[in-house]
Design a protein around this motif. Sequence first.
Motif: not given
Length: 358
Positions: A183-185, A193-203, A211-213
Amino acid sequence: MSLKLENPSVVLKQVGEIVIENRPVPKLQDSHYVKIAIKKTGICGSDVHYYTHGSIGPFVVKNPMVLGHESAGIVVEIGADVQNIQVGDRVAVEPGVPSRYSDEYKSGNYNLCPCMVFAATPPYDGTLARFYTVPEDFVVKLPDHVSLEEGALVEPLSVAVHATRIAKVTFGDRVAVYGAGPVGLLIAATAKAYGATEVLVIDVFDNKLELARTLGATHTYNSGGDRGLSEADLVAKQLAALNGIPPNVVFDASGAEPCIRAGINLIKAGGTYVQVGMGKDDVNFPLTVMGTKELTVRGLFRYSYDDYKMAVKLVSENRVDVKKLITHRVKFDDAVKAFELVRDGKAVKCIIDGPEDI
């Protein structure tokens, strides 16, 4: 009953015991229902939690229960008054049907209906069977180029769609997502896809961050080595991963108290925080920070009107590649193996095939 009409089902008999047994072939409950031959089913963390613990909050398994709720299949029978679905249609199955008479349903928040009949949530059986019935307006037809595997993953993608819509993510937003489970991914991918220009994933797992990248994360941060750091230092390192500019939207898909606290401390003043992950019933929450930042804090429960259709659209237009989440596939007869793979953390998303026709 002929072999062709048997309804093999994956049944949780009790904690730690899953068997495959025949159940009665379900009949259409009314003239607006359709019967689906289930072809692909994904394993969700909630399925595994029932397998290992027997309950989630107030939902307790008291009797044997068919598991599964992330499914897609082919329509094999329709009721007399079905108008928009035909036999042979390939469909994604939305597994929760509310009461048509509740205030929540009437107000457009049917996911909050207290009388919801949700697959594989006690006391209701799930979709991991040869046949499953559901109202016609709780299936979504799949375009020809969308596979049934992708159709099964519409369910977790719909959670991500609902989260992103609740947060009103739009172009230019800076997003942080705690937890790189399925779900986080998918939240990270949907936010992009909705337009966020920067997305940080923490795990804490590098393979999940890699995979997140591939799914749209522009930044990742492995917090596995941060134990022992003060909360301020932890947040400072996460902020540095975003080049020192805080996100205006934060999703917690972990349910872990340290992540919840970090997210509230990390987010920009006036931002929106959405709690997606389920954890302990009670956590130590930074209430003062929430107030002084004047944050909008939202809960999230499953998905609601149009989220399933939007998820299918994201897949069909190649805006979210859900196939990248699939790390394992098993045959129906080996269903127990699928639950063990997810339980042991060896699979990101495991798909169960079939059961095949006899």
